[in-house]
Scaffold this active site. Structure first.
Site, PDB file in Angstrom:
ATOM      1  N   LYS A 132       0.831  -1.208   0.000  1.00  0.00           N
ATOM      2  CA  LYS A 132       0.000   0.000   0.000  1.00  0.00           C
ATOM      3  C   LYS A 132       0.864   1.256   0.000  1.00  0.00           C
ATOM      4  O   LYS A 132       0.584   2.221  -0.704  1.00  0.00           O
ATOM      5  CB  LYS A 132      -0.928   0.001   1.227  1.00  0.00           C
ATOM      6  CG  LYS A 132      -2.084  -0.971   1.085  1.00  0.00           C
ATOM      7  CD  LYS A 132      -2.770  -1.275   2.403  1.00  0.00           C
ATOM      8  CE  LYS A 132      -3.782  -2.407   2.211  1.00  0.00           C
ATOM      9  NZ  LYS A 132      -4.291  -2.945   3.461  1.00  0.00           N
TER      10      LYS A 132
ATOM     11  N   GLN B  29      -5.276  -1.615   9.578  1.00  0.00           N
ATOM     12  CA  GLN B  29      -5.089  -2.957   9.032  1.00  0.00           C
ATOM     13  C   GLN B  29      -5.766  -4.002   9.924  1.00  0.00           C
ATOM     14  O   GLN B  29      -5.535  -4.037  11.128  1.00  0.00           O
ATOM     15  CB  GLN B  29      -3.579  -3.237   8.907  1.00  0.00           C
ATOM     16  CG  GLN B  29      -3.225  -4.530   8.231  1.00  0.00           C
ATOM     17  CD  GLN B  29      -3.446  -4.523   6.727  1.00  0.00           C
ATOM     18  OE1 GLN B  29      -3.577  -3.467   6.096  1.00  0.00           O
ATOM     19  NE2 GLN B  29      -3.518  -5.688   6.136  1.00  0.00           N
TER      20      GLN B  29
ATOM     21  N   ASP C  99     -11.440   2.605   3.410  1.00  0.00           N
ATOM     22  CA  ASP C  99     -11.727   1.172   3.320  1.00  0.00           C
ATOM     23  C   ASP C  99     -13.206   0.938   2.995  1.00  0.00           C
ATOM     24  O   ASP C  99     -13.591  -0.156   2.569  1.00  0.00           O
ATOM     25  CB  ASP C  99     -11.460   0.498   4.681  1.00  0.00           C
ATOM     26  CG  ASP C  99     -10.134  -0.243   4.724  1.00  0.00           C
ATOM     27  OD1 ASP C  99      -9.663  -0.700   3.661  1.00  0.00           O
ATOM     28  OD2 ASP C  99      -9.586  -0.381   5.840  1.00  0.00           O
TER      29      ASP C  99
HETATM   30  N1  LIG Z   1      -8.336  -2.475   6.830  1.00  0.00           N
HETATM   31  C1  LIG Z   1      -7.968  -3.375   5.924  1.00  0.00           C
HETATM   32  N2  LIG Z   1      -8.153  -3.121   4.608  1.00  0.00           N
HETATM   33  C2  LIG Z   1      -7.773  -4.029   3.666  1.00  0.00           C
HETATM   34  O1  LIG Z   1      -7.959  -3.796   2.445  1.00  0.00           O
HETATM   35  C3  LIG Z   1      -7.151  -5.244   4.081  1.00  0.00           C
HETATM   36  C4  LIG Z   1      -6.972  -5.450   5.460  1.00  0.00           C
HETATM   37  N3  LIG Z   1      -7.401  -4.513   6.349  1.00  0.00           N
HETATM   38  N4  LIG Z   1      -6.397  -6.581   5.914  1.00  0.00           N
HETATM   39  C5  LIG Z   1      -5.861  -7.573   5.005  1.00  0.00           C
HETATM   40  C6  LIG Z   1      -6.598  -7.588   3.688  1.00  0.00           C
HETATM   41  C7  LIG Z   1      -5.851  -8.267   2.556  1.00  0.00           C
HETATM   42  N5  LIG Z   1      -5.642  -7.267   1.547  1.00  0.00           N
HETATM   43  C8  LIG Z   1      -4.901  -7.445   0.401  1.00  0.00           C
HETATM   44  C9  LIG Z   1      -4.704  -6.464  -0.537  1.00  0.00           C
HETATM   45  C10 LIG Z   1      -3.910  -6.662  -1.646  1.00  0.00           C
HETATM   46  C11 LIG Z   1      -3.287  -7.862  -1.854  1.00  0.00           C
HETATM   47  C12 LIG Z   1      -2.401  -8.046  -3.026  1.00  0.00           C
HETATM   48  O2  LIG Z   1      -2.026  -7.113  -3.692  1.00  0.00           O
HETATM   49  N6  LIG Z   1      -2.003  -9.289  -3.350  1.00  0.00           N
HETATM   50  C13 LIG Z   1      -1.079  -9.587  -4.425  1.00  0.00           C
HETATM   51  C14 LIG Z   1      -0.016 -10.561  -3.974  1.00  0.00           C
HETATM   52  C15 LIG Z   1       0.674 -10.188  -2.701  1.00  0.00           C
HETATM   53  C16 LIG Z   1       1.647 -11.269  -2.267  1.00  0.00           C
HETATM   54  O3  LIG Z   1       2.474 -11.692  -3.076  1.00  0.00           O
HETATM   55  O4  LIG Z   1       1.555 -11.699  -1.079  1.00  0.00           O
HETATM   56  C17 LIG Z   1      -1.817 -10.230  -5.585  1.00  0.00           C
HETATM   57  O5  LIG Z   1      -2.905 -10.763  -5.362  1.00  0.00           O
HETATM   58  O6  LIG Z   1      -1.287 -10.213  -6.675  1.00  0.00           O
HETATM   59  C18 LIG Z   1      -3.470  -8.864  -0.948  1.00  0.00           C
HETATM   60  C19 LIG Z   1      -4.284  -8.669   0.159  1.00  0.00           C
HETATM   61  C20 LIG Z   1      -6.162  -6.086   2.000  1.00  0.00           C
HETATM   62  N7  LIG Z   1      -6.720  -6.212   3.195  1.00  0.00           N
END
Ligand SMILES: Nc1nc(=O)c2c([nH]1)NC[C@@H]1CN(c3ccc(C(=O)N[C@@H](CCC(=O)O)C(=O)O)cc3)C=[N+]21
Ligand SMILES: [Mg+2]
Length: 284
Positions: free
Chosen positions: A53, A97, A120
């Site tokens: 982020k 988070q 969010d």
């Molecule tokens: N308040 C809050 N807001 C959130 O938006 C929030 C949260 N808490 N807690 C956790 C989850 C999870 N989450 C992700 C966002 C992007 C990827 C992301 O970009 N993933 C990459 C891969 C990342 C890797 O390689 O580990 C992909 O899918 O290509 C993953 C997970 C947002 N979250």
């Protein structure tokens, strides 16, 4: 049929170019969109997401503030920090988070974030606005899914959309957004009897259950659009979704991969919401 792969990564990159221009315009008016991310404790996965982020913010020329608090921080102290950020003019978006340590009430935390900085889209005010279609902040993952469908030219109106999973942050809101776009929506979850009966009639199937390779080829209709929100680690420690990509991609019409599908869109919509919050702060 071999499915067309919807690249969240590519769509996200394109949307971020547009956003960078918006950031430029705001900066010319003396406003640098600023996002504060609060991270409690040192959960490894959370740290990776938070780093992604921050990187996205910097690439767009936005300001990012990381507030790291110890695992043992009291709920009161966390709420105080949020209140401080609510009143900080250089911060336009606040993200706490999740998940939070057990001794902290997530609901209280979310309710404390000003709805005008709730990028969010988790605050009850924004959830209510989403339901009635009023201007507010849409939750990032569901919003990202809608943008992916739009960008790919997949029409939603009149289609049968089946959502598997009913969490407050993905399942419930993505169903609502699909309904707002005139889909016929069915929600399925862990108590659903005969799940396949529903998923096999889906034109658009959204899966957010958190179980690796849960959806198999025989769950889907030939040519269906399959959106995989899963973020699981398999036995080998490799990131994988809730959909068995190997077999489902041979039968679906469109499919999102993991990684590089929904994940990058989630972060992009977070940036979008923060830019929107900054732009709207001008008229307040
Ligand atoms: N308040 C809050 N807001 C959130 O938006 C929030 C949260 N808490 N807690 C956790 C989850 C999870 N989450 C992700 C966002 C992007 C990827 C992301 O970009 N993933 C990459 C891969 C990342 C890797 O390689 O580990 C992909 O899918 O290509 C993953 C997970 C947002 N979250
Ligand atoms: Mg569920």
């Amino acid at each position: 049929m071999t499915a067309e792969i919807i690249s969240g990564k590519e769509i996200a990159a394109k949307k971020r170019l547009e956003l960078a221009k918006e950031v430029e315009k705001l900066k010319a008016q003396g406003i640098t969109p600023g996002l504060a991310v609060i991270l409690v404790g040192d959960n490894h996965a959370s740290k990776t997401y938070v780093r992604n982020k921050q990187k996205a913010c910097h690439e767009l020329g936005m300001y990012s503030l990381l507030v790291e608090l110890p695992e043992e921080v009291s709920e009161e102290e966390l709420l105080k920090k949020i209140d401080e950020l609510n009143n900080d003019p250089v911060i336009h978006g606040i993200l706490v988070q999740l998940p939070l340590p057990k001794h902290i009430d997530e609901k209280k935390v979310i309710d404390t974030i000003s709805p005008t900085k709730d990028v969010d889209g988790f605050h009850p005010v924004n959830i209510g606005k989403m339901m009635t279609g009023e201007n507010g902040f849409l939750p990032c993952t569901p919003f990202g899914i809608i943008v992916m469908l739009e960008d790919t030219g997949i029409s939603v109106a009149g289609k049968h959309a089946v959502v598997v999973g009913r969490s407050n942050i993905v399942g419930k809101p993505v169903g609502q957004l699909l309904l707002n776009r005139h889909a016929t929506v069915t929600y399925c979850h862990s108590k659903t009897e005969n799940l396949k009966h529903y998923t096999q009639t889906a034109d658009i199937l959204v899966v957010a259950v958190g179980i690796a390779n849960f959806i198999k080829a025989d769950h889907i209709k030939e040519g269906a659009v399959v959106i995989d929100v899963g973020m699981n680690r398999n036995e080998a420690g490799k990131l994988c979704g809730d959909v068995d990509f190997e077999e489902v991609s041979k039968k679906a019409g469109y499919i999102t991969p993991v990684p590089n599908g929904v994940g990058p869109m989630t972060i992009t919509m977070l940036m979008y919401n923060t830019v929107k919050a900054a732009a709207e702060s001008i008229n307040r």
